[in-house]
Design a protein around this motif. Structure first.
Motif, mmCIF file in Angstrom:
data_model
loop_
_atom_site.group_PDB
_atom_site.id
_atom_site.type_symbol
_atom_site.label_atom_id
_atom_site.label_comp_id
_atom_site.label_asym_id
_atom_site.label_seq_id
_atom_site.Cartn_x
_atom_site.Cartn_y
_atom_site.Cartn_z
ATOM 1 N N TYR A 137 -17.935 18.656 30.982
ATOM 2 C CA TYR A 137 -18.179 17.734 29.874
ATOM 3 C C TYR A 137 -17.798 16.306 30.262
ATOM 4 O O TYR A 137 -18.528 15.362 29.982
ATOM 5 C CB TYR A 137 -17.398 18.188 28.626
ATOM 6 C CG TYR A 137 -17.835 17.492 27.363
ATOM 7 C CD1 TYR A 137 -18.979 17.886 26.693
ATOM 8 C CD2 TYR A 137 -17.101 16.432 26.836
ATOM 9 C CE1 TYR A 137 -19.394 17.252 25.545
ATOM 10 C CE2 TYR A 137 -17.507 15.793 25.684
ATOM 11 C CZ TYR A 137 -18.649 16.202 25.038
ATOM 12 O OH TYR A 137 -19.058 15.556 23.897
ATOM 13 N N ALA A 138 -16.662 16.152 30.950
ATOM 14 C CA ALA A 138 -16.223 14.818 31.395
ATOM 15 C C ALA A 138 -17.228 14.229 32.392
ATOM 16 O O ALA A 138 -17.548 13.040 32.314
ATOM 17 C CB ALA A 138 -14.841 14.905 32.017
ATOM 18 N N ALA A 139 -17.728 15.052 33.310
ATOM 19 C CA ALA A 139 -18.717 14.576 34.275
ATOM 20 C C ALA A 139 -20.011 14.153 33.564
ATOM 21 O O ALA A 139 -20.613 13.146 33.929
ATOM 22 C CB ALA A 139 -19.013 15.675 35.302
ATOM 23 N N LYS A 140 -20.405 14.898 32.559
ATOM 24 C CA LYS A 140 -21.603 14.548 31.790
ATOM 25 C C LYS A 140 -21.406 13.214 31.075
ATOM 26 O O LYS A 140 -22.293 12.365 31.078
ATOM 27 C CB LYS A 140 -21.904 15.650 30.775
ATOM 28 C CG LYS A 140 -23.112 15.386 29.919
ATOM 29 C CD LYS A 140 -23.316 16.514 28.911
ATOM 30 C CE LYS A 140 -24.379 16.150 27.903
ATOM 31 N NZ LYS A 140 -24.490 17.148 26.839
ATOM 32 N N GLN A 141 -20.244 13.001 30.481
ATOM 33 C CA GLN A 141 -19.957 11.755 29.778
ATOM 34 C C GLN A 141 -19.938 10.581 30.754
ATOM 35 O O GLN A 141 -20.457 9.515 30.447
ATOM 36 C CB GLN A 141 -18.634 11.847 29.022
ATOM 37 C CG GLN A 141 -18.654 12.825 27.867
ATOM 38 C CD GLN A 141 -19.854 12.639 26.965
ATOM 39 O OE1 GLN A 141 -20.130 11.540 26.494
ATOM 40 N NE2 GLN A 141 -20.583 13.698 26.730
ATOM 41 N N GLU A 142 -19.342 10.779 31.927
ATOM 42 C CA GLU A 142 -19.273 9.736 32.943
ATOM 43 C C GLU A 142 -20.678 9.370 33.414
ATOM 44 O O GLU A 142 -21.008 8.193 33.571
ATOM 45 C CB GLU A 142 -18.414 10.189 34.109
ATOM 46 C CG GLU A 142 -18.155 9.096 35.110
ATOM 47 C CD GLU A 142 -17.180 9.523 36.189
ATOM 48 O OE1 GLU A 142 -17.519 9.358 37.388
ATOM 49 O OE2 GLU A 142 -16.092 10.021 35.826
ATOM 50 N N ALA A 143 -21.525 10.367 33.622
ATOM 51 C CA ALA A 143 -22.902 10.134 34.050
ATOM 52 C C ALA A 143 -23.679 9.369 32.990
ATOM 53 O O ALA A 143 -24.486 8.483 33.301
ATOM 54 C CB ALA A 143 -23.588 11.452 34.374
ATOM 55 N N ASN A 144 -23.449 9.700 31.712
ATOM 56 C CA ASN A 144 -24.126 9.018 30.604
ATOM 57 C C ASN A 144 -23.658 7.578 30.441
ATOM 58 O O ASN A 144 -24.414 6.728 29.972
ATOM 59 C CB ASN A 144 -23.936 9.768 29.306
ATOM 60 C CG ASN A 144 -24.696 11.078 29.254
ATOM 61 O OD1 ASN A 144 -25.640 11.275 30.012
ATOM 62 N ND2 ASN A 144 -24.287 11.980 28.386
ATOM 63 N N ASN A 145 -22.405 7.303 30.807
ATOM 64 C CA ASN A 145 -21.841 5.959 30.653
ATOM 65 C C ASN A 145 -22.001 5.117 31.905
ATOM 66 O O ASN A 145 -21.742 3.928 31.862
ATOM 67 C CB ASN A 145 -20.352 6.046 30.280
ATOM 68 C CG ASN A 145 -20.146 6.670 28.934
ATOM 69 O OD1 ASN A 145 -20.985 6.591 28.065
ATOM 70 N ND2 ASN A 145 -18.993 7.329 28.755
ATOM 71 N N GLY A 146 -22.375 5.742 33.002
ATOM 72 C CA GLY A 146 -22.447 5.041 34.299
ATOM 73 C C GLY A 146 -23.706 4.382 34.552
ATOM 74 O O GLY A 146 -24.322 3.518 34.317
#
Length: 146
Positions: A137-146
């Motif tokens: 979930y954290a990786a998905k959020q980081e990808a969405n914010n990056g």
């Protein structure tokens, strides 16, 4: 299912009704302590992205349960309806709230390391620990914010 793939559902008393488009015709189970307390058992959910539409939100209650998500329920009958990510708005709708819950295939269990030892499902499923779920979930959020 209609042409749009939109399915209907509601709470126990009918005060909160909704439509949603499942991302897949699959159901996942969450064994985390919050889901078990909130739903009265393992939470059986269907991922529906951002497609959830509530007919009338007057009787919809929302509880912010963590930094990641909030849980929605009917204020009249108490039915657990969906978990929603606070960062992306994606929802996991209670499988049992859909009009035809038997349509979904059981494919995954998450937070398996939090599951009490007094029950187990017979189905062969993908099983993820809490750490694996949080990392994804954290990786998905980081990808969405990056």
């Amino acid at each position: 299912m209609g042409e749009s793939g939109r399915l209907t559902g509601r709470c126990l008393c009918g005060a909160v009704s909704f439509t949603a488009v499942p991302s897949k015709m699959e159901m996942d189970v969450c064994h985390c302590g919050m889901c078990r307390r909130w739903s009265g058992g393992a939470f059986m959910a269907v991922g529906c992205g951002n497609s959830l539409e509530i007919a009338d939100e007057a009787d919809l209650g929302v509880y912010r349960s963590s930094e990641w998500g909030e849980r929605a329920f009917c204020k009249k009958c108490g039915s657990s309806l969906f978990w929603r990510g606070v960062h992306d708005g994606s929802v996991a709708v209670s499988m049992q709230a859909f009009a035809e819950p038997e349509r979904f295939n059981f494919v995954e269990e998450i937070f398996v390391d939090d599951k009490p030892a007094n029950y187990a499902f017979a189905n062969e499923t993908r099983r993820l620990t809490g750490a694996e779920v949080v990392a994804a979930y954290a990786a998905k959020q980081e990808a969405n914010n990056g």
